[in-house]
Scaffold this motif. Sequence first.
Motif: not given
Length: 245
Positions: A16-21, A23-28, A45-52, A55-58
């Motif tokens: 539901t929350h793009p921020g969690n996506i 943050a999960a990418a970062r954790a990975m 895609p969402s700006a919030e996901a990219s912010v959270r 450096g894991a936006d790749d």
Amino acid sequence: MKSIFDKVSIVLVSTTHPGNIGAAARAMKTMSLKNLRLVNPLNFPSAEASVRAAGADDVLAECKQFSNLEEAIKDCDLVIGTSARIRGIPWPMIHPRECAKKISKKAYSSIAIVFGRESSGLSNEELQLCNMVLKIPTNSEYNSLNLAAAVQIICYEMYLVVSDINTIEYEKNNLVFISQEKMEQFYKNLEDCFIRIGFYDTNKPKKLMHRIRRLFNRAQLYESEWKILHGFISKIQEKTKNNHN
Ligand code: SAH
């Protein structure tokens, strides 16, 4: 050959929350994983996901999207669902450390670890697509972790097993523990020194050598430290050559 990190995909279902996506990418990425699969994300895609993601936006840029879980896992030969709750019908359960060990075996070529929605987790139908269910041990009265925190814990356990972190750290610093055989040699020479300098009376031994052993066993010497003590003791032996009682 594919590394474990290439074989494992993290699958997020209907997040539901793009921020969690993000943050999960970062954790990975902190744990060397990069295969992210999204099933019907609400907002991506969402700006919030990219912010959270920091450096894991790749990881986000390369993620794959699917319209249902069945599609997302069809190439996988091991599918592990995750759940905060133990469900009505008992399912084969596994905990994060066991999961990491299982994954590190060469038997599997493509592994999915599946995470549910923030509000209600995975449905029973979705869990039925999984070989087993992983529950992170928690306080029994409050068991639901944030989605990305759950991803982090599971990936961390995997990272520990796969990269054998202890060996890496010690090898990097060139720290080698001393063998028990060399410790025995050390105790023998130390006892000999004690006797030569009159510190130790073999007729009244008390528990000196026992305590000395406890001290050094607790300290667990590195080879480099053992060499210093060995050199020091050899010098005492050399200087007290004629002091035999
Ligand atoms: N209320 C939901 C909790 C969802 S939390 C439920 O009862 O299932 C979102 C997701 O994070 C879960 O679907 C699961 O994938 C993961 N998660 C949260 N806590 C977990 C735990 N203790 N063990 C395993 N996975 C957990």
